[in-house]
Design a protein around this motif. Structure first.
Motif, PDB file in Angstrom:
ATOM      1  N   ARG A   1       0.711  -1.414  -0.014  1.00 39.92           N
ATOM      2  CA  ARG A   1       0.003   0.138  -0.096  1.00 39.92           C
ATOM      3  C   ARG A   1       0.766   1.258   0.078  1.00 39.92           C
ATOM      4  O   ARG A   1       0.278   2.433  -0.190  1.00 39.92           O
ATOM      5  CB  ARG A   1      -0.802   0.110   1.122  1.00 39.92           C
ATOM      6  CG  ARG A   1      -1.981  -1.216   1.405  1.00 39.92           C
ATOM      7  CD  ARG A   1      -2.978  -1.165   2.390  1.00 39.92           C
ATOM      8  NE  ARG A   1      -3.819  -2.213   2.356  1.00 39.92           N
ATOM      9  CZ  ARG A   1      -4.731  -2.343   3.239  1.00 39.92           C
ATOM     10  NH1 ARG A   1      -4.456  -1.892   4.663  1.00 39.92           N
ATOM     11  NH2 ARG A   1      -5.637  -3.256   3.424  1.00 39.92           N
ATOM     12  N   ASP A   2       2.092   1.316   0.220  1.00 39.88           N
ATOM     13  CA  ASP A   2       2.984   2.237   0.490  1.00 39.88           C
ATOM     14  C   ASP A   2       3.829   2.484  -0.977  1.00 39.88           C
ATOM     15  O   ASP A   2       4.577   1.638  -1.320  1.00 39.88           O
ATOM     16  CB  ASP A   2       3.795   2.291   1.799  1.00 39.88           C
ATOM     17  CG  ASP A   2       4.685   3.368   1.948  1.00 39.88           C
ATOM     18  OD1 ASP A   2       4.186   4.287   2.309  1.00 39.88           O
ATOM     19  OD2 ASP A   2       5.981   3.220   1.742  1.00 39.88           O
ATOM     20  N   ARG A   3       3.688   3.451  -1.531  1.00 40.27           N
ATOM     21  CA  ARG A   3       4.437   3.765  -2.851  1.00 40.27           C
ATOM     22  C   ARG A   3       5.884   3.845  -2.289  1.00 40.27           C
ATOM     23  O   ARG A   3       6.915   3.359  -3.245  1.00 40.27           O
ATOM     24  CB  ARG A   3       3.942   5.026  -3.391  1.00 40.27           C
ATOM     25  CG  ARG A   3       4.917   5.367  -4.698  1.00 40.27           C
ATOM     26  CD  ARG A   3       4.858   4.463  -5.774  1.00 40.27           C
ATOM     27  NE  ARG A   3       3.444   4.041  -6.387  1.00 40.27           N
ATOM     28  CZ  ARG A   3       3.085   5.047  -7.390  1.00 40.27           C
ATOM     29  NH1 ARG A   3       3.699   5.751  -8.154  1.00 40.27           N
ATOM     30  NH2 ARG A   3       1.831   4.527  -7.937  1.00 40.27           N
ATOM     31  N   SER A   4       6.304   4.632  -1.429  1.00 41.58           N
ATOM     32  CA  SER A   4       7.628   4.632  -1.206  1.00 41.58           C
ATOM     33  C   SER A   4       8.353   2.989  -0.675  1.00 41.58           C
ATOM     34  O   SER A   4       9.565   2.883  -1.217  1.00 41.58           O
ATOM     35  CB  SER A   4       8.021   5.518  -0.160  1.00 41.58           C
ATOM     36  OG  SER A   4       7.472   5.032   1.118  1.00 41.58           O
ATOM     37  N   ASN A   5       7.623   2.607  -0.086  1.00 41.13           N
ATOM     38  CA  ASN A   5       8.085   0.926   0.083  1.00 41.13           C
ATOM     39  C   ASN A   5       8.202   0.146  -1.222  1.00 41.13           C
ATOM     40  O   ASN A   5       9.252  -0.566  -1.422  1.00 41.13           O
ATOM     41  CB  ASN A   5       7.292   0.439   1.010  1.00 41.13           C
ATOM     42  CG  ASN A   5       7.636  -1.023   1.463  1.00 41.13           C
ATOM     43  OD1 ASN A   5       8.948  -1.122   1.615  1.00 41.13           O
ATOM     44  ND2 ASN A   5       6.824  -1.919   1.778  1.00 41.13           N
ATOM     45  N   PHE A   6       7.204   0.420  -1.957  1.00 43.25           N
ATOM     46  CA  PHE A   6       7.308  -0.266  -3.402  1.00 43.25           C
ATOM     47  C   PHE A   6       8.438  -0.029  -4.505  1.00 43.25           C
ATOM     48  O   PHE A   6       9.208  -0.816  -4.860  1.00 43.25           O
ATOM     49  CB  PHE A   6       6.031   0.029  -3.961  1.00 43.25           C
ATOM     50  CG  PHE A   6       5.886  -0.873  -5.460  1.00 43.25           C
ATOM     51  CD1 PHE A   6       5.748  -2.007  -5.801  1.00 43.25           C
ATOM     52  CD2 PHE A   6       5.821   0.204  -6.701  1.00 43.25           C
ATOM     53  CE1 PHE A   6       5.701  -2.346  -7.044  1.00 43.25           C
ATOM     54  CE2 PHE A   6       5.944  -0.193  -7.932  1.00 43.25           C
ATOM     55  CZ  PHE A   6       5.781  -1.478  -7.971  1.00 43.25           C
ATOM     56  N   ASN A   7       8.838   1.327  -4.254  1.00 38.07           N
ATOM     57  CA  ASN A   7       9.799   1.966  -4.823  1.00 38.07           C
ATOM     58  C   ASN A   7      11.112   1.348  -4.390  1.00 38.07           C
ATOM     59  O   ASN A   7      12.260   1.025  -5.237  1.00 38.07           O
ATOM     60  CB  ASN A   7       9.916   3.625  -4.764  1.00 38.07           C
ATOM     61  CG  ASN A   7       8.789   4.181  -5.405  1.00 38.07           C
ATOM     62  OD1 ASN A   7       8.383   3.599  -6.285  1.00 38.07           O
ATOM     63  ND2 ASN A   7       8.544   5.550  -5.295  1.00 38.07           N
ATOM     64  N   ARG A   8      11.332   1.344  -3.201  1.00 39.64           N
ATOM     65  CA  ARG A   8      12.501   0.871  -2.633  1.00 39.64           C
ATOM     66  C   ARG A   8      12.850  -0.865  -2.689  1.00 39.64           C
ATOM     67  O   ARG A   8      13.911  -1.115  -3.064  1.00 39.64           O
ATOM     68  CB  ARG A   8      12.739   1.338  -1.187  1.00 39.64           C
ATOM     69  CG  ARG A   8      13.888   0.770  -0.404  1.00 39.64           C
ATOM     70  CD  ARG A   8      13.779   1.320   1.085  1.00 39.64           C
ATOM     71  NE  ARG A   8      12.871   0.410   1.791  1.00 39.64           N
ATOM     72  CZ  ARG A   8      11.668   1.032   2.473  1.00 39.64           C
ATOM     73  NH1 ARG A   8      11.347   2.189   1.955  1.00 39.64           N
ATOM     74  NH2 ARG A   8      10.936   0.152   2.949  1.00 39.64           N
ATOM     75  N   THR A   9      11.771  -1.637  -2.301  1.00 42.53           N
ATOM     76  CA  THR A   9      11.934  -2.779  -2.326  1.00 42.53           C
ATOM     77  C   THR A   9      11.700  -3.510  -3.719  1.00 42.53           C
ATOM     78  O   THR A   9      12.425  -4.705  -3.832  1.00 42.53           O
ATOM     79  CB  THR A   9      10.911  -3.350  -1.276  1.00 42.53           C
ATOM     80  OG1 THR A   9       9.569  -3.234  -1.753  1.00 42.53           O
ATOM     81  CG2 THR A   9      11.293  -2.889   0.050  1.00 42.53           C
TER      82      THR A   9
END
Length: 636
Positions: A574-582
């Motif tokens: 649900r978190d875009r920044s987490n998706f971008n990082r992982t």
């Protein structure tokens, strides 16, 4: 703005490769010479060529000898005024003596008392090639002149252009001076007031000029054009919107655009990169174009135009990759006026080609350059003791391939490694002793350009629909053109007993490009092996789930964009920044995307600098080419 082309077709042109009817024979001057003049010139030149090549270790086979003699005979026929108005194409492979034959012929012609009134025009692709041929030919300064935009190169001779029997120029100079007019009416290239009899075009002769302009290109001009003319900018704004909403594959009519405003805009821009877009607007004014797809909702206007006049023929084209390019074949089949000279294909059995099935276009390098650089470094280090040439995408503010690869290699390996970017991969002998060549990705043109080349090759207006398989033929042929030329810079350029010299070539290219299957045709006799990076781990966890989802979406729609949000929803992130990082930032995931020929794109109306994944080669995807399953790494 990419260029291409040549001659307008006429009712007289046929697809014959033998000499046609007598009424097409070109006789620019009247001659009173013996019947043996052409034969004597051919024989003396051929003898010197054979001796020269023998000195460099080449023993000519029967076919090789005949192919070179046909090149020389064609120039001798031009000298005698007996060459028919045709485009004569020699497709001898790199290093087999085409340029040597030209150099020796120039020397022999200057020595011939019978041909003292015969003049030559040599058109080359680069100024560096002019310097090399001038030096190798050893002509007296009074016999030649150089015409380019570089005064230092022009200073190789002080002889006025119109008084020099041999004129060296660039292909772009010829195109700019002719400006669509007749060759025989352009005094710039005349000798003592008359057209030069012998015309030689070194390297590729394109079938036409391809003009392309995207809706984004037009939009990028609006702010500047409002300073030139507010009313004109409003007109261009409307043009952009109409083009962006046009259906892919449809015809679109550009409005009449005021030339004085466009000229003022070009003058104000100077060397700005947007100048090419303004010039394209001028080319497209009042023209009917074909609409092609771009990224997301972007649309691209495509127009094919003729550039070189028909009366430039007879002309000899020396193009080592002509045998693999479809542009010449379509030109010959549909328009005629082209003659293939006898050839002798090199035996590439001493060559081993290692093919890595990876997307390595410029966008792939921009988004996954570290992983690709490590792959190139691994290839290069297979034979670290040998010199290596790496052919790569041209550097810009977003990408510097030599720096990435050098970092991956370290100082020891970098010291023995040379770099050459696409665009400089033709007509150089500087690396002829380098046994290992790495193509760190291939030279890809936009799909819209291949469409334009197909129209230009066939001589058909944009209103004519060209079958998709013909456009795909052109695309694959252009890949062959680039690959053959780039590989020909290394040691395999050499030739002994009809065979290339031993060497290894590593090629990184997307699975959907068709390059791997064509390599054995492009390099007859070569050994082609699949290459895999060592110890590449599989994808795991959320990254593997994201890849599996994308792979399924590609099966359903190979060309459609896949939104980041859809991938996030599928893997429960649900978190875009987490998706971008992982996920997006995962180097293995980036390499996986590269394998599939996918890059990140920006779709309009959705936040984020990039918001979707999409195929980098939409032409093949649109043709229904399915991405093959993984062959290495992730077992998704």
């Amino acid at each position: 703005m990419p260029h291409a082309h040549a001659f307008e077709s006429t009712a007289d042109h046929t697809a014959h490769v033998s000499h046609p009817a007598a009424e097409l024979v070109c006789s620019l001057h009247s001659y009173d010479r013996s019947d043996t003049a052409s034969a004597d010139l051919t024989t003396s030149t051929m003898n010197e060529v054979v001796n020269t090549l023998h000195h460099y270790g080449q023993d000519l086979s029967h076919n090789h000898h005949n192919a070179l003699q046909s090149v020389i005979q064609t120039m001798a026929d031009m000298a005698e005024g007996s060459a028919e108005r045709r485009v004569y194409v020699s497709s001898l492979d790199p290093g087999m003596g085409k340029t040597t034959s030209l150099i020796v012929f120039l020397r022999q012609l200057m020595r011939s008392h019978i041909h003292q009134d015969v003049a030559v025009l040599v058109c080359l692709s680069r100024k560096a090639e002019i310097e090399r041929i001038v030096e190798d030919a050893g002509l007296d300064e009074v016999d030649f002149a150089v015409l380019t935009r570089d005064e230092e190169v022009n200073a190789l001779s002080s002889t006025p252009v119109g008084e020099a029997r041999v004129l060296f120029t660039t292909q772009q100079m010829l195109l700019s001076r002719l400006r669509g007019g007749r060759f025989e009416s352009c005094p710039t290239f005349h000798y003592q007031g008359l057209p030069r009899e012998i015309r030689v075009w070194d390297e590729a002769m394109e079938p036409g000029q391809v003009v392309m302009l995207s809706s984004d290109d037009i939009g990028g001009l609006l702010g500047f054009l409002r300073r030139v003319s507010a009313d004109f900018a409003d007109k261009i704004d409307d043009l952009m919107e109409r083009l962006r909403k046009a259906d892919i594959g449809s015809l679109f009519r550009f409005p009449v655009l005021e030339p004085e405003v466009l000229q003022r805009a070009v003058a104000m821009l100077g060397d700005d990169r947007r100048t090419a877009h303004v010039e394209a607007l001028a080319e497209l004014s009042d023209q009917e174009v074909r609409v092609a797809s771009g990224w997301g909702s972007q649309r691209v206007a495509v127009l094919a135009k003729t550039l070189l006049p028909e009366d430039l023929a007879p002309v000899l084209v020396l193009d080592a990759s002509a045998r693999v390019r479809e542009t010449y074949k379509l030109w010959n089949e549909q328009r005629g006026g082209l003659v293939y000279l006898p050839t002798a294909t090199k035996d590439y059995s001493p060559l081993t080609i290692h093919f890595a099935k990876k997307g390595a276009g410029k966008s792939s390098w921009e988004q996954g350059g570290v992983a690709l650089a490590e792959m190139v470094a691994e290839m290069r280090c297979r034979k670290l003791e040998e010199r290596c040439l790496i052919v790569h995408h041209k550097a810009d503010r977003h990408l510097d391939v030599p720096n990435l690869v050098s970092t991956a290699l370290g100082p020891d390996a970098s010291a023995n490694t040379s770099f050459l970017h696409w665009g400089m991969h033709r007509a150089t002998n500087e690396y002829a002793d380098v046994p290992t060549v790495v193509l760190a990705g291939t030279f890809n043109l936009p799909p819209s350009h291949y469409l334009g080349l197909a129209h230009a090759s066939l001589g058909l207006p944009m209103a004519t629909t060209i079958p998709e398989d013909v456009v795909k033929r052109v695309e694959l042929g252009e890949h062959g053109h680039a690959v053959v030329q780039a590989v020909g810079r290394g040691a395999t350029r050499g030739c002994s007993g009809g065979k290339c010299l031993p060497g290894d070539v590593y090629i990184i290219a997307a699975a959907g490009s068709g390059i791997e299957a064509a390599l054995r045709d492009w390099f007859p006799g070569a050994t082609v092996k699949r290459w895999y990076p060592a110890n590449r781990p599989a994808l795991t966890g959320k990254v593997a789930q994201a890849a599996a989802f994308i792979k399924q979406r590609l099966k359903d729609d190979p060309v459609g964009p896949i939104l980041f949000q859809d991938v996030m929803d599928h893997i429960g992130c649900r978190d875009r920044s987490n998706f971008n990082r992982t996920v997006r930032g995962n180097e293995l995931f980036k390499l996986w995307l590269s394998d599939k020929g996918l890059v990140e794109v920006k779709l309009p109306g959705i936040r984020g600098k990039a918001n979707a994944f999409q195929a980098e080669l939409p032409l093949f995807a649109a043709a229904g080419v399915e991405f093959p399953p993984d062959v290495q790494g992730s077992k998704i």
